[in-house]
Scaffold this motif. Sequence first.
Motif, PDB file in Angstrom:
ATOM      1  N   GLN A  45      -9.854   2.461  -3.483  1.00 52.09           N
ATOM      2  CA  GLN A  45     -10.541   1.272  -3.955  1.00 52.09           C
ATOM      3  C   GLN A  45     -11.046   0.405  -2.805  1.00 52.09           C
ATOM      4  N   ALA A  46     -12.037  -0.298  -2.832  1.00 51.85           N
ATOM      5  CA  ALA A  46     -12.775  -1.244  -1.891  1.00 51.85           C
ATOM      6  C   ALA A  46     -11.475  -2.335  -1.349  1.00 51.85           C
ATOM      7  N   SER A  47     -10.578  -2.801  -2.192  1.00 46.49           N
ATOM      8  CA  SER A  47      -9.806  -3.564  -1.860  1.00 46.49           C
ATOM      9  C   SER A  47      -8.784  -2.999  -1.086  1.00 46.49           C
ATOM     10  N   ASP A  48      -8.391  -1.718  -1.174  1.00 46.63           N
ATOM     11  CA  ASP A  48      -7.454  -1.260  -0.340  1.00 46.63           C
ATOM     12  C   ASP A  48      -8.018  -1.169   1.165  1.00 46.63           C
ATOM     13  N   MET A  49      -9.204  -0.978   1.228  1.00 49.97           N
ATOM     14  CA  MET A  49     -10.066  -0.886   2.702  1.00 49.97           C
ATOM     15  C   MET A  49      -9.841  -2.370   3.303  1.00 49.97           C
ATOM     16  N   GLY A  50     -10.058  -3.173   2.603  1.00 52.53           N
ATOM     17  CA  GLY A  50      -9.922  -4.460   2.854  1.00 52.53           C
ATOM     18  C   GLY A  50      -8.477  -5.065   3.323  1.00 52.53           C
ATOM     19  N   LEU A  59       0.655  -1.371  -0.015  1.00 53.65           N
ATOM     20  CA  LEU A  59       0.307   0.027  -0.022  1.00 53.65           C
ATOM     21  C   LEU A  59       0.729   1.360  -0.127  1.00 53.65           C
ATOM     22  N   SER A  60       1.982   1.029   0.134  1.00 55.50           N
ATOM     23  CA  SER A  60       2.881   2.234   0.564  1.00 55.50           C
ATOM     24  C   SER A  60       2.959   3.269  -1.034  1.00 55.50           C
ATOM     25  N   SER A 108      10.392   3.011   5.771  1.00 55.90           N
ATOM     26  CA  SER A 108      11.313   1.769   5.175  1.00 55.90           C
ATOM     27  C   SER A 108      10.989   0.791   4.357  1.00 55.90           C
ATOM     28  N   LEU A 109       9.724   0.345   4.736  1.00 56.33           N
ATOM     29  CA  LEU A 109       9.275  -0.684   3.922  1.00 56.33           C
ATOM     30  C   LEU A 109       8.820  -0.292   2.708  1.00 56.33           C
ATOM     31  N   GLY A 110       8.641   1.067   2.390  1.00 57.04           N
ATOM     32  CA  GLY A 110       8.294   1.522   1.133  1.00 57.04           C
ATOM     33  C   GLY A 110       9.419   1.746   0.132  1.00 57.04           C
ATOM     34  N   ILE A 111      10.586   1.795   0.783  1.00 57.90           N
ATOM     35  CA  ILE A 111      11.741   2.290   0.062  1.00 57.90           C
ATOM     36  C   ILE A 111      12.936   1.000  -0.245  1.00 57.90           C
ATOM     37  N   LEU A 112      12.921   0.279   0.779  1.00 52.10           N
ATOM     38  CA  LEU A 112      14.088  -0.841   0.936  1.00 52.10           C
ATOM     39  C   LEU A 112      13.328  -2.104   0.386  1.00 52.10           C
ATOM     40  N   THR A 113      14.269  -3.192   0.324  1.00 50.12           N
ATOM     41  CA  THR A 113      13.459  -4.466   0.179  1.00 50.12           C
ATOM     42  C   THR A 113      12.978  -4.850   1.406  1.00 50.12           C
TER      43      THR A 113
END
Length: 313
Positions: free
Chosen positions: A228-233, A47-48, A110-115
């Motif tokens: 989107q709805a899936s993001d909320m889920g 989601l980042s 960091s999760l959105g930037i690094l592996t």
Amino acid sequence: MSVSFLVIVPFPTHHRPMKTDRTLPAIILLLCALTLFDGMGLIIKHLSPRYSAAELSAWRNVFGLIPSLIVLMSSRDWHARGRTLKMRQWRMALARGAILTFAQFSFYLSLGILTFATASTITYANSLFAVALAAVILGENVGKIRWSAVLIGFAGVIWIVRPGADTFSPAALLPLGAAMGYALVGVTARMMDPEVPTPLINLYSSTAALFGAFLLALFTGGFTPIQQASDMGLIVAMGGFGGSAVLLLIMAYRMTEQSNLAPFQYFGIPLAFALGWLFFDEAPWSELYPGALLVLMSGLLIVWRERQLKQRR
């Protein structure tokens, strides 16, 4: 704590000696908790690109209150003491929540930037920070073996971060800062009055972290409408995974001694690598080897030394 436990340092929710030691079920619960934490981390990374780290932290803490409430309501100690919500050290409990806010923000960013595996592995430095902070803040006698383990672990972290190298990324300092924050939260928990139920302490800290995360989100651009709805889920699942993992950790540490479970916490390192490869096609061998092995060795050395000292008491 894989991630994410990281990132979390659990403590028994009662203060009487355990009547039974159920080590095997406790290990199973711990491994389930680590898997859920990594599941939470995978969702955060997914989601980042669409939502900021502060937003995700805020949503995570909304659901993070649930396990604290569940465990508090089921705590015999709390009911025996009249179900009071008052605490003498409420300022310290809220301060722990503020520290947790920035630790979460750093790790989620960091999760959105690094592996995925790199960010998760660096956070395992929290056990190393915990030893050093216990010596400084609590005045514990750490000893040469544990200090040596800390130095080995930090050497592993530096190997992964690679400061000064062409491949160095300042983002690698984010999970390191998160690790220190998580360690500080854990060490300061040991300064709380022993008669206060752990879930009540967690409730104070979780509430403060929730408030801090919302403020941080507002000051860093506000909240993005759910696209989107899936993001909320996924957001609900993220909070559910993290909240359930906290609950399982507390249950595991009520069933057996911490020293029996500590070695299994490092199962999160290969698990994070496998999940990062499976879901994001990441295989950062060159980033993690041999630094991750040094982190693992240092943690196990600390565990071994703790068990030795315990047997001598």
